[in-house]
Enzyme design. Structure first.
Site, PDB file in Angstrom:
ATOM      1  N   LYS A 282      43.279 -54.582 -42.963  1.00 52.61           N
ATOM      2  CA  LYS A 282      42.165 -55.381 -43.495  1.00 52.61           C
ATOM      3  C   LYS A 282      41.882 -54.981 -44.941  1.00 52.61           C
ATOM      4  CE  LYS A 282      40.278 -56.155 -38.915  1.00 52.61           C
ATOM      5  NZ  LYS A 282      39.333 -55.761 -37.859  1.00 52.61           N
TER       6      LYS A 282
ATOM      7  N   GLN B 251      34.591 -51.796 -37.028  1.00 57.96           N
ATOM      8  CA  GLN B 251      35.822 -51.902 -36.246  1.00 57.96           C
ATOM      9  C   GLN B 251      35.554 -51.530 -34.781  1.00 57.96           C
ATOM     10  OE1 GLN B 251      38.867 -53.100 -37.328  1.00 57.96           O
ATOM     11  NE2 GLN B 251      39.434 -52.945 -35.171  1.00 57.96           N
TER      12      GLN B 251
ATOM     13  N   ASP C  83      32.641 -60.948 -39.081  1.00 61.61           N
ATOM     14  CA  ASP C  83      33.401 -61.092 -37.835  1.00 61.61           C
ATOM     15  C   ASP C  83      32.834 -62.221 -36.975  1.00 61.61           C
ATOM     16  OD1 ASP C  83      35.685 -59.538 -37.547  1.00 61.61           O
ATOM     17  OD2 ASP C  83      34.557 -57.715 -37.077  1.00 61.61           O
TER      18      ASP C  83
END
Ligand code: NAD
Length: 280
Positions: free
Chosen positions: A52, A96, A119
């Site tokens: 990422k 994460q 997200d």
């Protein structure tokens, strides 16, 4: 002839488009900044986080790393998120997953400001997505829809079956296909006669989390098959939920694993990150 949907190529095209947009914003002194938070040293998470950050660098998004110890408490993590929520220099926040067992994921995801929730896990953003309102879109399902669109595969009016009802993939993928006017069926672990359901699908989205479970007996001749699954087999090779060798000859189009949906997830994350400055 079966069309192999090349997620690697399509995601690279998207990242190039985003890079150009980011450059234009940079000329005006505007830059997106993603705060990436990792708790503990789960090796798979470390790889995802590294990828990422690499994508951010390529596109021209600043990334800030917060690598916290495994024993970080929920309170400590909440207080970092609060700080990042208030920091005007941070436009997106990504925590994460998975988090260590002593931290409640829901408490953490709900604490991220919806405006920085790249997200798209916050209930407010999930609600907006279901209502068809503008806002972030969940990365993996958005990647699936983008692949179909960029390959010129018609969605409206098609029978779409999604196998899996997780909050991260199955449920939002179903809602997004509904937004695109497909007739959507969600199959899951309690579905009776799964084959009978999946064989109706013009577009079959597989997010079942079971390596190679879906063979040709689940697929209608000429269907489009999108494999979201990612696993490592006994020989440590990456494979999907779909038994590609058996299914590919039967479909009109199929995503391979690796190189299908996987790279699209990061491209869609980059799109969400950039939208934090574009939409302002
Ligand atoms: P999950 O385990 O949370 O959900 C699996 C779903 O499949 C469940 O809803 C369950 O009801 C259903 N299911 C399980 N067994 C079934 C059966 N025998 N018949 C019918 N349905 C059944 O998994 P997830 O988080 O949704 O992920 C699914 C897959 O996608 C995994 O392989 C995961 O690694 C992969 N994944 C990939 C990406 C990506 O970026 N490509 C992102 C997230 C997840």
């Amino acid at each position: 002839m079966t069309k192999i949907i090349d997620g690697k190529r399509i995601s690279a095209e998207i990242k190039d488009e985003l890079r150009e947009q980011a450059m234009k914003f940079k000329e005006r002194g505007i830059e997106a900044t993603l705060a990436v938070v990792q708790v503990g040293l789960d090796p798979a998470s470390s790889i995802y986080v590294r990828n990422k950050k690499k994508a951010c660098e390529y596109v021209g998004i600043r990334s800030l790393s917060y690598e916290l110890a495994e024993e970080t408490t929920e309170e400590e993590l909440l207080s970092l998120i609060e700080k990042l929520n208030k920091d005007n220099a941070v436009s997106g926040i990504l925590v994460q997953l998975p988090l260590p067992a002593h931290i409640c994921e829901k408490h953490i995801l709900d604490a991220i400001s919806p405006a920085k929730d790249v997200d798209c896990f916050h209930p407010e953003n999930v609600g907006k997505m279901c209502l068809g309102e503008p806002g972030f879109l969940p990365c993996t399902p958005a990647g699936v829809v983008e692949l179909l669109k960029r390959e010129g595969i018609e969605i409206a009016g098609k029978e779409c079956v999604v196998i899996g009802r997780s909050n991260i993939v199955g449920k939002p993928a179903s809602m997004m296909m509904l937004r695109e006017n497909a007739t959507v069926t969600i199959a899951h672990s309690r579905t009776k006669d799964l084959r009978e359901v999946t064989k109706r699908a013009d577009i079959l989205i597989v997010a079942v989390g079971k390596p190679l479970m879906i063979d040709d007996s689940y697929v209608k001749e000429g269907a489009v098959v999108i494999d979201v699954g990612i696993h490592r087999n006994a020989e440590n090779k990456v494979c999907g939920d779909v038994d590609y060798d058996k299914v590919a000859p039967k479909c009109s189009a199929i995503t391979p694993v690796p190189g299908g949906v996987g790279p699209m997830t990061i491209a869609m994350l980059m799109r969400n990150c950039l939208s934090t400055i574009i939409d302002k």
